[in-house]
Design a protein around this motif. Structure first.
Motif, PDB file in Angstrom:
ATOM      1  N   ILE A 279     -15.205  -1.336  18.524  1.00  0.00           N
ATOM      2  CA  ILE A 279     -14.734  -0.800  20.012  1.00  0.00           C
ATOM      3  C   ILE A 279     -15.107   0.602  20.124  1.00  0.00           C
ATOM      4  CG2 ILE A 279     -13.009  -0.665  21.773  1.00  0.00           C
ATOM      5  CD1 ILE A 279     -11.790  -3.492  20.160  1.00  0.00           C
ATOM      6  N   ALA A 280     -14.539   1.405  19.282  1.00  0.00           N
ATOM      7  CA  ALA A 280     -14.663   2.948  19.309  1.00  0.00           C
ATOM      8  C   ALA A 280     -16.079   3.298  19.509  1.00  0.00           C
ATOM      9  CB  ALA A 280     -14.048   3.470  18.116  1.00  0.00           C
ATOM     10  N   GLN A 281     -17.205   2.915  19.201  1.00  0.00           N
ATOM     11  CA  GLN A 281     -18.271   3.171  19.265  1.00  0.00           C
ATOM     12  C   GLN A 281     -18.732   3.661  20.855  1.00  0.00           C
ATOM     13  OE1 GLN A 281     -20.392   3.941  16.848  1.00  0.00           O
ATOM     14  NE2 GLN A 281     -18.341   3.565  15.652  1.00  0.00           N
ATOM     15  N   ASP A 282     -17.981   2.842  21.855  1.00  0.00           N
ATOM     16  CA  ASP A 282     -18.006   3.150  23.306  1.00  0.00           C
ATOM     17  C   ASP A 282     -17.143   4.074  23.845  1.00  0.00           C
ATOM     18  OD1 ASP A 282     -20.228   1.207  23.581  1.00  0.00           O
ATOM     19  OD2 ASP A 282     -18.670  -0.273  23.541  1.00  0.00           O
ATOM     20  N   SER A 297     -12.562   3.691  25.062  1.00  0.00           N
ATOM     21  CA  SER A 297     -12.790   2.308  24.891  1.00  0.00           C
ATOM     22  C   SER A 297     -11.648   1.526  24.184  1.00  0.00           C
ATOM     23  CB  SER A 297     -14.213   1.951  24.469  1.00  0.00           C
ATOM     24  OG  SER A 297     -14.341   2.529  23.055  1.00  0.00           O
ATOM     25  N   VAL A 298     -11.045   2.163  23.249  1.00  0.00           N
ATOM     26  CA  VAL A 298      -9.851   1.485  22.637  1.00  0.00           C
ATOM     27  C   VAL A 298      -8.782   1.312  23.404  1.00  0.00           C
ATOM     28  CG1 VAL A 298      -8.488   1.670  20.344  1.00  0.00           C
ATOM     29  CG2 VAL A 298     -10.927   2.557  20.253  1.00  0.00           C
ATOM     30  N   LYS A 330      -5.111  17.486  -3.456  1.00  0.00           N
ATOM     31  CA  LYS A 330      -6.212  18.793  -3.479  1.00  0.00           C
ATOM     32  C   LYS A 330      -5.082  19.982  -3.200  1.00  0.00           C
ATOM     33  CE  LYS A 330      -9.661  16.039  -1.277  1.00  0.00           C
ATOM     34  NZ  LYS A 330     -10.537  15.874  -0.059  1.00  0.00           N
ATOM     35  N   GLY A 331      -4.070  20.093  -3.424  1.00  0.00           N
ATOM     36  CA  GLY A 331      -3.231  20.975  -3.379  1.00  0.00           C
ATOM     37  C   GLY A 331      -3.219  21.567  -1.960  1.00  0.00           C
ATOM     38  N   PHE A 332      -3.603  20.812  -1.029  1.00  0.00           N
ATOM     39  CA  PHE A 332      -3.509  21.324   0.543  1.00  0.00           C
ATOM     40  C   PHE A 332      -4.435  22.485   0.607  1.00  0.00           C
ATOM     41  CE2 PHE A 332       0.036  18.880   1.613  1.00  0.00           C
ATOM     42  CZ  PHE A 332       0.913  18.841   0.601  1.00  0.00           C
ATOM     43  N   LYS A 333      -5.455  22.413  -0.025  1.00  0.00           N
ATOM     44  CA  LYS A 333      -6.737  23.308   0.248  1.00  0.00           C
ATOM     45  C   LYS A 333      -7.445  23.001   1.399  1.00  0.00           C
ATOM     46  CE  LYS A 333      -6.853  24.938  -4.718  1.00  0.00           C
ATOM     47  NZ  LYS A 333      -7.396  24.902  -5.931  1.00  0.00           N
ATOM     48  N   ASP A 334      -7.834  21.677   1.498  1.00  0.00           N
ATOM     49  CA  ASP A 334      -8.831  21.416   2.578  1.00  0.00           C
ATOM     50  C   ASP A 334      -8.080  21.249   4.208  1.00  0.00           C
ATOM     51  OD1 ASP A 334     -10.716  21.410   0.499  1.00  0.00           O
ATOM     52  OD2 ASP A 334     -10.300  19.119   0.297  1.00  0.00           O
ATOM     53  N   LYS A 335      -8.981  21.587   4.951  1.00  0.00           N
ATOM     54  CA  LYS A 335      -8.348  21.739   6.199  1.00  0.00           C
ATOM     55  C   LYS A 335      -8.339  20.095   6.799  1.00  0.00           C
ATOM     56  CE  LYS A 335      -9.297  23.018  10.965  1.00  0.00           C
ATOM     57  NZ  LYS A 335     -10.324  23.855  11.930  1.00  0.00           N
ATOM     58  N   LYS A 336      -7.199  19.815   7.388  1.00  0.00           N
ATOM     59  CA  LYS A 336      -6.743  18.377   7.630  1.00  0.00           C
ATOM     60  C   LYS A 336      -7.702  17.950   8.935  1.00  0.00           C
ATOM     61  CE  LYS A 336      -2.771  15.453   8.549  1.00  0.00           C
ATOM     62  NZ  LYS A 336      -1.302  15.172   8.639  1.00  0.00           N
ATOM     63  N   ILE A 337      -8.220  16.850   8.817  1.00  0.00           N
ATOM     64  CA  ILE A 337      -9.155  16.248   9.800  1.00  0.00           C
ATOM     65  C   ILE A 337      -8.404  15.589  10.572  1.00  0.00           C
ATOM     66  CG2 ILE A 337     -11.180  14.821  10.258  1.00  0.00           C
ATOM     67  CD1 ILE A 337     -12.172  15.778   7.531  1.00  0.00           C
ATOM     68  N   LYS A 338      -8.398  15.366  11.979  1.00  0.00           N
ATOM     69  CA  LYS A 338      -7.834  14.478  12.731  1.00  0.00           C
ATOM     70  C   LYS A 338      -8.412  13.300  12.778  1.00  0.00           C
ATOM     71  CE  LYS A 338      -6.312  18.087  16.111  1.00  0.00           C
ATOM     72  NZ  LYS A 338      -6.336  18.536  17.332  1.00  0.00           N
ATOM     73  N   PRO A 339      -7.598  11.894  13.025  1.00  0.00           N
ATOM     74  CA  PRO A 339      -8.125  10.736  12.733  1.00  0.00           C
ATOM     75  C   PRO A 339      -9.349  10.603  13.966  1.00  0.00           C
ATOM     76  CG  PRO A 339      -5.949  10.593  13.801  1.00  0.00           C
ATOM     77  CD  PRO A 339      -6.370  12.156  13.215  1.00  0.00           C
ATOM     78  N   SER A 340     -10.622   9.972  13.613  1.00  0.00           N
ATOM     79  CA  SER A 340     -11.527   9.562  14.281  1.00  0.00           C
ATOM     80  C   SER A 340     -11.938   8.244  13.753  1.00  0.00           C
ATOM     81  CB  SER A 340     -12.273  10.716  14.403  1.00  0.00           C
ATOM     82  OG  SER A 340     -13.670  10.128  14.946  1.00  0.00           O
ATOM     83  N   THR A 341     -12.470   7.346  14.470  1.00  0.00           N
ATOM     84  CA  THR A 341     -13.373   6.147  14.398  1.00  0.00           C
ATOM     85  C   THR A 341     -14.716   6.128  14.733  1.00  0.00           C
ATOM     86  OG1 THR A 341     -12.243   5.196  16.331  1.00  0.00           O
ATOM     87  CG2 THR A 341     -11.151   4.684  14.230  1.00  0.00           C
ATOM     88  N   THR A 342     -15.191   7.482  15.139  1.00  0.00           N
ATOM     89  CA  THR A 342     -16.534   7.406  15.553  1.00  0.00           C
ATOM     90  C   THR A 342     -17.221   8.672  14.964  1.00  0.00           C
ATOM     91  OG1 THR A 342     -15.560   8.591  17.629  1.00  0.00           O
ATOM     92  CG2 THR A 342     -15.956   6.491  17.679  1.00  0.00           C
TER      93      THR A 342
END
Length: 348
Positions: A279-282, A297-298, A330-342
């Motif tokens: 659904i998220a593709q739209d 669209s979701v 990873k010891g909190f080294k990487d930047k957190k990515i916000k949830p996305s389905t697209t």
């Protein structure tokens, strides 16, 4: 006993040939108990310990042997057999270790199909099924849902729950079972094929041990009702154990699991929540989080009744758990990515 009856196939045969290892030196772990492992070979059961090299080179729990593993034995015919090597695994079922954030717990290895068992009368929970499915997809194991204790529920309510599951998990085989009347037992037995390995997972009291007893034809596992009479606690299985069915499949029972921490595989969420991803593709924006963005669209699917809000809420919750698990590892080294389905779609 032929190794094929234990699940041995070309995957392991090729490895042995490439590394010039004799089949006479290998076996499969059928039980794990503290520092000892019971290994079934083509001739006998052997109690063995892991080698010092294997123990001290292990950096994480999955580096140790587990029920379902194929292993190479040393000193096989002596009083002190040693597990020298773990053969490559086709699959490994893991969850986030309870009380040990950022660490994994191995459930079983070299599993082909996982029977996800849920008591439909007292413990029916779609969100928990989401979690079990995510674990299966992450492990590259095919899931089959088994709803147990159907004899305790009215047929109209049972039908309603079946429609809920078919709507949410329409691509997953779902079976019904009464361990008491054996309704549905034939269908489950027909899904078990010779040489394939099946793992039973679910909360304590879901009927895993009763089903294994029925499949084997004798009481090899203690059931909850028997333990309650003896006041021995809630969990009917306190260890992992492998059983071989005559002229059929291989079964692995596991302790009851109610808390299910999600580990790091993003693809497992995509497989579990495939409907949301489709659904998220739209959606208008490629990084849409499906919270308050315009032309989502979701959210629109929820408003018109084509998607349940609880399904999206569970996706968000599991995604955040997964990201937290990754960050802790990873010891909190990487930047957190916000949830996305697209992720792969361009903005319009």
């Amino acid at each position: 006993m032929l190794l094929n009856s234990l699940g041995f196939n070309n995957f392991y045969f090729n490895y042995l040939n490439e590394n010039k290892i004799s089949q006479q030196l290998i076996g499969r772990i059928i039980r794990e108990s503290k520092k000892n492992y019971i290994v079934k070979t083509n001739t006998e059961n052997i109690s063995a310990q892991i080698s010092g090299n294997l123990r001290y080179s292990a950096k994480k729990r999955s580096d140790f042997p587990a029920v379902g593993d194929w292993v190479v034995l040393k000193n096989k015919h002596t009083d002190s057999p040693i597990i020298k090597t773990i053969l490559p695994r086709k699959s490994i079922i893991e969850r986030q270790a309870i009380g040990k954030f950022g660490k994994k717990q191995t459930i079983a290895t070299n599993v082909d199909i996982a029977f996800i068992m849920q008591d439909i009368n007292h413990d029916f929970n779609l969100n928990r099924l989401d979690r079990f499915l995510a674990i299966c997809y992450s492990s590259k194991v095919e899931p089959i849902i088994i709803l147990t204790k159907i004899d305790l529920m009215e047929s109209s309510k049972l039908g309603f729950h079946m429609k809920q599951i078919q709507s949410r998990f329409n691509d997953v085989i779902t079976l019904k079972l009464s361990n008491k009347s054996l309704e549905g037992f034939k269908q489950i037995r027909e899904n078990i094929k010779c040489g394939k390995t099946y793992c039973f997972i679910g909360a304590s009291g879901a009927g895993k041990s009763s089903l294994i007893n029925n499949l084997i034809g004798e009481k090899v596992m203690l059931t909850k009702s028997l333990r309650e009479k003896n006041n021995k606690g809630k969990h009917t299985t306190s260890h992992r154990e492998l059983f071989i069915l005559k002229n059929s499949g291989i079964l692995i029972d596991t302790p009851g699991m109610r808390e299910l921490g999600i580990v790091e595989s993003y693809n497992s969420l995509e497989s579990t929540f495939q409907r949301i991803f489709n659904i998220a593709q739209d959606c208008q924006f490629s990084n849409c989080q499906h919270i308050n963005e315009p032309k989502c669209s979701v959210k629109n699917a929820i408003e018109i009744g084509n998607l349940e809000q609880s399904n999206l809420d569970n996706y968000h919750k599991m995604y955040q758990e997964q990201e937290q698990f990754n960050s802790s590892r990873k010891g909190f080294k990487d930047k957190k990515i916000k949830p996305s389905t697209t992720h792969n779609k361009k903005s319009r």
